[in-house]
Design a protein around this motif. Structure first.
Motif, short mmCIF file in Angstrom:
data_model
loop_
_atom_site.label_atom_id
_atom_site.label_comp_id
_atom_site.label_asym_id
_atom_site.label_seq_id
_atom_site.Cartn_x
_atom_site.Cartn_y
_atom_site.Cartn_z
N ASP A 21 28.59 52.98 133.38
CA ASP A 21 27.97 52.56 132.17
C ASP A 21 26.68 53.26 131.70
OD1 ASP A 21 29.56 50.20 131.90
OD2 ASP A 21 28.40 49.01 133.13
N PRO A 22 25.96 53.53 132.52
CA PRO A 22 24.92 54.78 131.89
C PRO A 22 25.49 55.89 131.35
CG PRO A 22 24.34 53.54 134.05
CD PRO A 22 25.56 53.30 133.97
N LEU A 23 26.56 56.32 131.99
CA LEU A 23 27.32 57.71 131.15
C LEU A 23 27.72 57.32 129.87
CD1 LEU A 23 28.20 60.53 131.35
CD2 LEU A 23 30.27 59.71 132.51
N LEU A 24 28.37 56.20 129.74
CA LEU A 24 28.81 55.97 128.43
C LEU A 24 27.83 55.50 127.43
CD1 LEU A 24 31.76 53.50 129.65
CD2 LEU A 24 32.08 55.38 128.26
N ARG A 25 26.96 54.99 127.79
CA ARG A 25 25.64 54.53 127.07
C ARG A 25 24.96 55.86 126.44
NH1 ARG A 25 24.28 50.45 130.65
NH2 ARG A 25 22.80 51.73 131.69
N ALA A 26 24.64 56.86 127.33
CA ALA A 26 24.14 58.29 127.09
C ALA A 26 24.88 59.14 126.35
CB ALA A 26 23.94 58.77 128.32
N VAL A 27 26.38 59.05 126.21
CA VAL A 27 27.45 59.77 125.35
C VAL A 27 27.35 58.99 123.99
CG1 VAL A 27 29.72 60.31 125.00
CG2 VAL A 27 28.59 60.60 127.28
N ASN A 28 27.71 57.81 123.93
CA ASN A 28 27.62 57.26 122.65
C ASN A 28 26.41 57.20 122.05
OD1 ASN A 28 30.45 56.43 123.01
ND2 ASN A 28 29.98 54.41 124.07
#
Length: 264
Positions: A21-28
Motif C-alpha cells: 500500500d505505501p508503494l501504491l500510494r507513493a506512485v499514485n
C-alpha cells in the motif's frame, strides 16, 4: 515535462506485504504520465503470484507498460519454461512482448531480454533492436528503452552480464536512444553509459526492488523521472519506516557531448 515512474523486481511471492500500500500510494501520489515496470513481477511465475501482480497493476491510476523478467518464466516447471515460457505472463500481464508508448516529447520501447535457456543471464534480441532503432529514427523527442537485464554492471556483481551488451549500447547510441531503464540486480545505479564511439549518449537508470525481501544490502526503492527535451531529473524514492520518501535527486543535461550531471 513528462513524468515517468520506474519500478522493477516486485517479486510477488517473496514480497514485503506491508510495503504494498505505501508503494501504491507513493506512485499514485506522484501522478506520473506513465509507470514503467522492468520485469520480475513474480518470484516463481505461479498463477497466484501473477494474480497479485495483476491486482497491483489495476490499482495504478496512471497508464503502465511492462517487460518480463527472468523470474516471470517458470524455473521448476520445465515444460512451461522451454515450450510456453510466456504463457502466464501473456495471460496475466500483457500479450505485448515489445510494447511501445508515445507521449508528448517521449518515445518508450520495451525489450524482452529473457532467455529461457540461460535463466539468469538474459539475451539481446537483435530484431527488437532493429525495430526500436527504426522507431527512434522517427521520434522527435527523448527515446527510452525498458529492459529487465542491465547492459552494464559493477565489477562486484556475481551475475553474468548479457552477451554482447557492450555492442548493444553502441547500437543504441547510434540509433538515438537517450535512456535505458533496467532492473534485475536489486541495486540502484544512475549514470551515463560510456560508449566507445558516442561517449555519454545514453543514460542508465537502474533501480533496485520495489517490494522484494531480497534487498541485497539496499533499501526497497523506485525512481521518479521528470523528463524534458534536454534534461532528466531523477529522484530515488526509498522505503523507510513504512513510507517511500525521497533519498536522492540528480539532474542531468543533454548536450553535444551527451549526458552530463549538473552540479549540486
Amino acid at each position: 515535462m513528462t513524468r515517468l515512474i520506474h519500478i522493477s523486481d516486485l517479486h510477488f511471492g517473496r514480497d514485503a506485504p506491508e510495503l504494498l500500500d505505501p508503494l501504491l500510494r507513493a506512485v499514485n501520489r506522484a501522478k506520473p504520465d506513465l509507470v514503467a515496470v522492468t520485469g520480475d513481477f513474480t518470484q516463481r511465475a505461479r498463477r497466484s503470484q501473477y494474480r497479485e501482480a495483476r491486482a497491483f497493476l489495476r490499482k495504478l491510476s496512471a497508464p503502465w507498460m511492462a517487460v518480463p523478467g527472468n523470474h516471470d518464466i517458470s524455473l521448476d516447471n520445465l515444460w512451461l519454461r522451454f515450450v510456453r515460457p510466456y504463457r502466464r505472463y501473456r495471460r496475466f500481464i500483457t500479450e505485448d512482448m515489445m510494447p511501445v508508448k508515445q507521449l508528448p516529447g517521449l518515445t518508450v520501447v520495451g525489450f524482452n531480454t529473457v532467455d529461457r535457456f540461460r535463466w539468469q543471464r538474459g539475451k539481446i534480441r537483435w530484431l527488437q533492436m532493429r525495430n526500436a532503432c527504426r522507431i527512434f529514427s522517427e521520434s522527435k523527442g527523448l527515446n527510452v528503452v525498458l529492459a529487465h537485464h542491465p547492459f552494464e554492471q559493477d565489477a562486484d556483481v556475481d551475475k553474468s552480464l548479457m552477451r554482447d551488451a557492450d555492442q548493444a549500447i553502441e547500437r543504441l547510441s547510434e540509433c538515438g536512444a537517450h535512456l535505458v531503464l533496467s532492473g534485475h540486480l536489486h541495486r540502484w545505479r544512475t549514470e551515463p553509459f560510456l560508449s566507445r564511439k558516442h561517449g555519454a549518449q545514453v543514460l542508465q537508470v537502474h533501480v533496485g526492488t520495489g517490494l522484494s525481501t531480497r534487498r541485497r544490502g539496499q533499501e526497497n526503492d523506485f525512481a521518479i523521472l521528470d523528463l524534458q527535451s534536454h534534461s532528466a531529473e531523477i529522484r530515488r524514492m526509498v522505503a523507510r519506516h513504512g513510507h517511500f520518501d525521497e533519498a536522492e535527486r540528480r539532474l542531468y543535461h543533454f548536450g553535444e557531448q551527451g549526458w552530463k550531471r549538473a552540479e549540486a
